[in-house]
Design an enzyme around this catalytic site. Sequence first.
Site, PDB file in Angstrom:
ATOM      1  N   SER A   1       0.836  -1.207   0.000  1.00  0.00           N
ATOM      2  CA  SER A   1       0.000   0.000   0.000  1.00  0.00           C
ATOM      3  C   SER A   1       0.867   1.253   0.000  1.00  0.00           C
ATOM      4  CB  SER A   1      -0.880   0.039   1.243  1.00  0.00           C
ATOM      5  OG  SER A   1      -1.611  -1.133   1.341  1.00  0.00           O
TER       6      SER A   1
ATOM      7  N   ASP B   1       2.269  -6.185  -8.099  1.00  0.00           N
ATOM      8  CA  ASP B   1       1.493  -4.940  -8.096  1.00  0.00           C
ATOM      9  C   ASP B   1       2.365  -3.698  -8.242  1.00  0.00           C
ATOM     10  OD1 ASP B   1      -0.549  -6.654  -7.767  1.00  0.00           O
ATOM     11  OD2 ASP B   1      -1.449  -5.659  -6.033  1.00  0.00           O
TER      12      ASP B   1
ATOM     13  N   ASN C   1      -3.828  -7.235 -11.534  1.00  0.00           N
ATOM     14  CA  ASN C   1      -4.941  -7.307 -10.581  1.00  0.00           C
ATOM     15  C   ASN C   1      -4.653  -6.359  -9.422  1.00  0.00           C
ATOM     16  OD1 ASN C   1      -7.296  -8.106  -9.385  1.00  0.00           O
ATOM     17  ND2 ASN C   1      -6.577 -10.125  -8.746  1.00  0.00           N
TER      18      ASN C   1
ATOM     19  N   GLN D   1     -10.268   2.615  -1.335  1.00  0.00           N
ATOM     20  CA  GLN D   1      -9.367   3.019  -2.415  1.00  0.00           C
ATOM     21  C   GLN D   1      -9.976   4.112  -3.285  1.00  0.00           C
ATOM     22  OE1 GLN D   1      -8.102  -0.392  -4.656  1.00  0.00           O
ATOM     23  NE2 GLN D   1      -6.815  -1.166  -2.998  1.00  0.00           N
TER      24      GLN D   1
ATOM     25  N   ASP E   1      -7.481  -6.683   5.572  1.00  0.00           N
ATOM     26  CA  ASP E   1      -6.581  -7.662   4.945  1.00  0.00           C
ATOM     27  C   ASP E   1      -6.005  -8.629   5.975  1.00  0.00           C
ATOM     28  OD1 ASP E   1      -7.065  -6.608   2.520  1.00  0.00           O
ATOM     29  OD2 ASP E   1      -5.232  -5.413   2.395  1.00  0.00           O
TER      30      ASP E   1
ATOM     31  N   GLU F   1      -9.248  -9.532  -4.274  1.00  0.00           N
ATOM     32  CA  GLU F   1      -8.649 -10.338  -5.338  1.00  0.00           C
ATOM     33  C   GLU F   1      -9.594 -11.470  -5.759  1.00  0.00           C
ATOM     34  OE1 GLU F   1      -7.122  -8.768  -3.118  1.00  0.00           O
ATOM     35  OE2 GLU F   1      -5.071  -8.261  -3.714  1.00  0.00           O
TER      36      GLU F   1
ATOM     37  N   ARG G   1     -13.324 -13.193  -0.932  1.00  0.00           N
ATOM     38  CA  ARG G   1     -12.516 -13.803   0.128  1.00  0.00           C
ATOM     39  C   ARG G   1     -13.353 -14.482   1.212  1.00  0.00           C
ATOM     40  NH1 ARG G   1      -7.687  -9.253   0.754  1.00  0.00           N
ATOM     41  NH2 ARG G   1      -6.288 -10.265  -0.724  1.00  0.00           N
TER      42      ARG G   1
ATOM     43  N   HIS H   1      -2.985 -13.922  -3.062  1.00  0.00           N
ATOM     44  CA  HIS H   1      -1.797 -14.093  -2.221  1.00  0.00           C
ATOM     45  C   HIS H   1      -2.136 -14.358  -0.758  1.00  0.00           C
ATOM     46  CE1 HIS H   1      -1.917  -9.504  -1.309  1.00  0.00           C
ATOM     47  NE2 HIS H   1      -3.028  -9.849  -1.922  1.00  0.00           N
ATOM     48  N   ARG H   2      -3.163 -13.679  -0.257  1.00  0.00           N
ATOM     49  CA  ARG H   2      -3.446 -13.812   1.188  1.00  0.00           C
ATOM     50  C   ARG H   2      -4.021 -15.183   1.538  1.00  0.00           C
ATOM     51  NH1 ARG H   2      -1.555  -9.552   2.967  1.00  0.00           N
ATOM     52  NH2 ARG H   2      -1.804  -7.587   1.877  1.00  0.00           N
TER      53      ARG H   2
ATOM     54  N   LYS I   1       2.201 -11.171  -5.480  1.00  0.00           N
ATOM     55  CA  LYS I   1       1.514  -9.877  -5.452  1.00  0.00           C
ATOM     56  C   LYS I   1       2.077  -8.958  -4.367  1.00  0.00           C
ATOM     57  CE  LYS I   1      -3.343  -8.384  -5.522  1.00  0.00           C
ATOM     58  NZ  LYS I   1      -3.220  -7.301  -6.433  1.00  0.00           N
TER      59      LYS I   1
ATOM     60  N   PRO J   1      22.612 -46.891 -11.953  1.00  0.00           N
ATOM     61  CA  PRO J   1      23.958 -46.870 -12.534  1.00  0.00           C
ATOM     62  C   PRO J   1      24.196 -45.601 -13.342  1.00  0.00           C
ATOM     63  CG  PRO J   1      22.547 -48.358 -13.755  1.00  0.00           C
ATOM     64  CD  PRO J   1      21.745 -47.885 -12.589  1.00  0.00           C
TER      65      PRO J   1
ATOM     66  N   SER K   1      22.074 -43.549 -16.351  1.00  0.00           N
ATOM     67  CA  SER K   1      20.718 -44.115 -16.440  1.00  0.00           C
ATOM     68  C   SER K   1      19.670 -43.011 -16.527  1.00  0.00           C
ATOM     69  CB  SER K   1      20.440 -45.012 -15.238  1.00  0.00           C
ATOM     70  OG  SER K   1      20.631 -44.283 -14.040  1.00  0.00           O
TER      71      SER K   1
ATOM     72  N   THR L   1      19.056 -36.220 -14.569  1.00  0.00           N
ATOM     73  CA  THR L   1      18.090 -35.480 -15.385  1.00  0.00           C
ATOM     74  C   THR L   1      16.696 -35.563 -14.762  1.00  0.00           C
ATOM     75  OG1 THR L   1      19.384 -36.160 -17.291  1.00  0.00           O
ATOM     76  CG2 THR L   1      17.185 -35.284 -17.730  1.00  0.00           C
TER      77      THR L   1
HETATM   78  N1  LIG Z   1      14.659 -41.382 -20.619  1.00  0.00           N
HETATM   79  C1  LIG Z   1      15.600 -40.771 -21.327  1.00  0.00           C
HETATM   80  N2  LIG Z   1      15.545 -40.740 -22.651  1.00  0.00           N
HETATM   81  C2  LIG Z   1      16.492 -40.163 -23.383  1.00  0.00           C
HETATM   82  N3  LIG Z   1      17.586 -39.557 -22.845  1.00  0.00           N
HETATM   83  C3  LIG Z   1      17.695 -39.545 -21.543  1.00  0.00           C
HETATM   84  C4  LIG Z   1      16.707 -40.142 -20.703  1.00  0.00           C
HETATM   85  N4  LIG Z   1      17.093 -39.967 -19.430  1.00  0.00           N
HETATM   86  C5  LIG Z   1      18.267 -39.276 -19.475  1.00  0.00           C
HETATM   87  N5  LIG Z   1      18.608 -39.030 -20.735  1.00  0.00           N
HETATM   88  C6  LIG Z   1      19.822 -38.338 -21.191  1.00  0.00           C
HETATM   89  O1  LIG Z   1      20.909 -39.178 -20.864  1.00  0.00           O
HETATM   90  C7  LIG Z   1      22.032 -38.410 -20.465  1.00  0.00           C
HETATM   91  C8  LIG Z   1      22.557 -38.947 -19.153  1.00  0.00           C
HETATM   92  O2  LIG Z   1      21.617 -38.694 -18.161  1.00  0.00           O
HETATM   93  P1  LIG Z   1      22.024 -38.245 -16.709  1.00  0.00           P
HETATM   94  O3  LIG Z   1      23.261 -37.403 -16.738  1.00  0.00           O
HETATM   95  O4  LIG Z   1      20.818 -37.706 -16.104  1.00  0.00           O
HETATM   96  O5  LIG Z   1      22.383 -39.653 -16.095  1.00  0.00           O
HETATM   97  P2  LIG Z   1      22.894 -39.994 -14.646  1.00  0.00           P
HETATM   98  O6  LIG Z   1      22.297 -41.301 -14.304  1.00  0.00           O
HETATM   99  O7  LIG Z   1      22.636 -38.885 -13.714  1.00  0.00           O
HETATM  100  O8  LIG Z   1      24.419 -40.151 -14.903  1.00  0.00           O
HETATM  101  P3  LIG Z   1      25.625 -40.071 -13.820  1.00  0.00           P
HETATM  102  O9  LIG Z   1      25.371 -41.094 -12.806  1.00  0.00           O
HETATM  103  O10 LIG Z   1      26.834 -40.420 -14.617  1.00  0.00           O
HETATM  104  O11 LIG Z   1      25.646 -38.692 -13.318  1.00  0.00           O
HETATM  105  C9  LIG Z   1      21.580 -36.975 -20.430  1.00  0.00           C
HETATM  106  O12 LIG Z   1      22.033 -36.309 -21.579  1.00  0.00           O
HETATM  107  C10 LIG Z   1      20.080 -37.057 -20.441  1.00  0.00           C
HETATM  108  O13 LIG Z   1      19.483 -35.955 -21.092  1.00  0.00           O
END
Ligand SMILES: Nc1ncnc2c1ncn2[C@@H]1O[C@H](COP(=O)(O)OP(=O)(O)OP(=O)(O)O)[C@@H](O)[C@H]1O
Length: 677
Positions: free
Chosen positions: A26, A52, A99, A180, A331, A359, A362, A406-407, A434, A461, A464, A468
């Site tokens: 305000s 705002d 708003n 207001q 408020d 908003e 209320r 927001h509130r 807001k 591993p 895998s 990501t």
């Molecule tokens: N389901 C998916 N399909 C296609 N590409 C994928 C998929 N999942 C991950 N990727 C790609 O594979 C690559 C390796 O993935 P990421 O780095 O996440 O693996 P990670 O298991 O975390 O590896 P690290 O253990 O070595 O860190 C990245 O470029 C990611 O974009």
Amino acid sequence: MYHTAFLDLPHLATASGSVQLPGSKSISNRVLLLAALSQGTTVVHDVLDSDDTRVMLQALQQIGCVVEPAAVVAGQPLRITGIDGFLPNNARGQLFLGNAGTAMRPLTAALAVLGGNFEMTGVPRMYERPIGDLVDALRQLGCKIDYLKDEGFPPLKIGQPDFSQLGSESIKVRGDVSSQFLTSLLMALPLLATEQDITIEVIGELISKPYIHITLQLLARFGIAVKNDNWQRFTIAAGSRYQSPGDIHVEADASSASYFIALGALTTGANGQNGINVLGVGKDSIQGDIRFVEAAQAMGAVVQSGPNWLHISRGTWPLKAIDMDCNHIPDAAMTLGAMALFADGTTTLRNIASWRVKETDRIAAMANELRKLGATVQEGADYIRITPPASRSDWTAASIHTYDDHRIAMCFSLAAFNPAGLPVRIQDPQCVGKTFPDYFEAFFSVTQPSEPAPVICIDGPTASGKGTIAAIVAERLGYHLLDSGSLYRITGLAASRAGIELTEANAQAIADLVSSKVITFLPDQQVLLDGDDISLDIRTEQAGMNASQVATFPAVRQALLQVQRNFCRLPGLVGDGRDMGTTIFPDAPLKVYLTASVQCRAERRYKQLISKGLSANMADLIADLEARDARDINRAASPLKPAQDALHWDNSDSTIDEAVQQVLTWWEQRQPFAPVA
Ligand SMILES: Nc1ncnc2c1ncn2[C@@H]1O[C@H](COP(=O)(O)OP(=O)(O)OP(=O)(O)O)[C@@H](O)[C@H]1O
Ligand SMILES: Nc1ccn([C@H]2C[C@H](O)[C@@H](COP(=O)(O)O)O2)c(=O)n1
């Protein structure tokens, strides 16, 4: 600010610590407009940076003010050079005001008097918020304002006024819909009171007088004297001219303080700390909502205060139910609605008809959402009556709809202290932008969960896809992210750079070395080691192999154990690695074991390395992956293996989106919230 679709607040147990509040909305928007109308440059300190104020600043630049910097920058004042009561020639354009009632109404009045050609627009909800009484008052003066859609509501078109018929009669405005309207006239009419007094007469009971008090105080700072006759007639003296006060400070938002005042009243502290310190607003505040303190005290809060600080702790418990006329704190009174959940009986909040045109409606919104939690709620045209859930088992885990208000979002965060141990889901948490963009960050900084914050473990591993998937899941939930592999990569790199051979004999030296380092994780996977950017250096295949090597040393794993556990903070964590579910977070509520075929992983890694400009060939990659898998699986200390309660997902044939969706579905299945209808 959280930009997620929802934010889950785990059940919370205690709260203590200090919160520095953002500037008052305000006051910010009033000061910005007054500075814009003034002669000279005003240096405005501590302006709130929110939705705002952003639309207000944008509009002021469109009407010809010079604003430096063009938007709020944390820690820097704004320099506003005003238009000295005159619009530039041919001022015209479309002003989008979101708003923000504190922008739409005063700007409409000021521009209608100044005589620009402007269209005043906003979001759909703005087109449901009444402005007819203000427009009627301005038309009495000779202002030209047309409705572009529905009669009585924005959007509006402002044209050239004709003040030739302006007499000495007072301008009449209703005071019982929104204060207001009166504020807007009080800020606009000094522009017209150059040669004659102008008097505004309030029709009906004036609501929210404290907001008029703020307006009068700020007008005085900008050189405008207004005679206040019993809150019914306001006379602006002839010869008025806006004059910059030079520097002006915006005090912190008293309405925003209400959530932390309530928090102090509801909770006890942990580790001998008691109570909540609210910094930036106190007993010298000019804001009406500071009187929320009295309401909180009536419910049982113990409050100490200084000029610009408050300390709040729990007093009477359970809180005392109250029956209160809340017209003076419209408020902040919503926060009393949330506190009512913790009271010893039925709380009635009266004289709050203005809630219906804010908003959102209320009264209806509070009633709906409080009922979802298990409260019994009765609502009337201008009151709400709340009876808390009768017993622990009457509470329900609710997903709170926030109505772009927001509130509502901030009030219902308090429900996470329910006695039933339930989490609370806040939908669309970014609506707090807001007035208090970092509300949840501030809230989490002073609250502690009853159990460790929830953790989603994603192990598997190399290549895998753990990293990501974990990053996307964390982003969707607003959770912190732990890329545990990076810690081993950093350790391997630090040891190599220090010339320490990566052998078992050096294990303790390597562990000591990494413990002595300052490791900083920045956004976008940027990592600093003692200030050096090592983001790319730790991503090579060699760094991965070195990491896998140092990861076999129990001393290193021990050194990194607590470092990893410290990542577990509110609102939650997604951790990716090899032993998240087995060793680091054995009690995590969701453990995922993510795999993919060696060929698939090698192809993904190949593409990943090439895209980073790093060299790679498939045969070497497959050999390295297999060697790394073998070492990670066969080492004695925390080997790579699925936790017993892990859910397995082979994502060789699934896209990233599908894998993310699978993890989120598993997570959702563990939540107690009813699906959104
Ligand atoms: N389901 C998916 N399909 C296609 N590409 C994928 C998929 N999942 C991950 N990727 C790609 O594979 C690559 C390796 O993935 P990421 O780095 O996440 O693996 P990670 O298991 O975390 O590896 P690290 O253990 O070595 O860190 C990245 O470029 C990611 O974009
Ligand atoms: N929780 C963890 C995470 C990683 N490691 C080791 C084993 C890995 O080969 C190496 C690098 O991990 P990446 O970045 O590829 O995920 O770090 C571990 O032992 N435990």
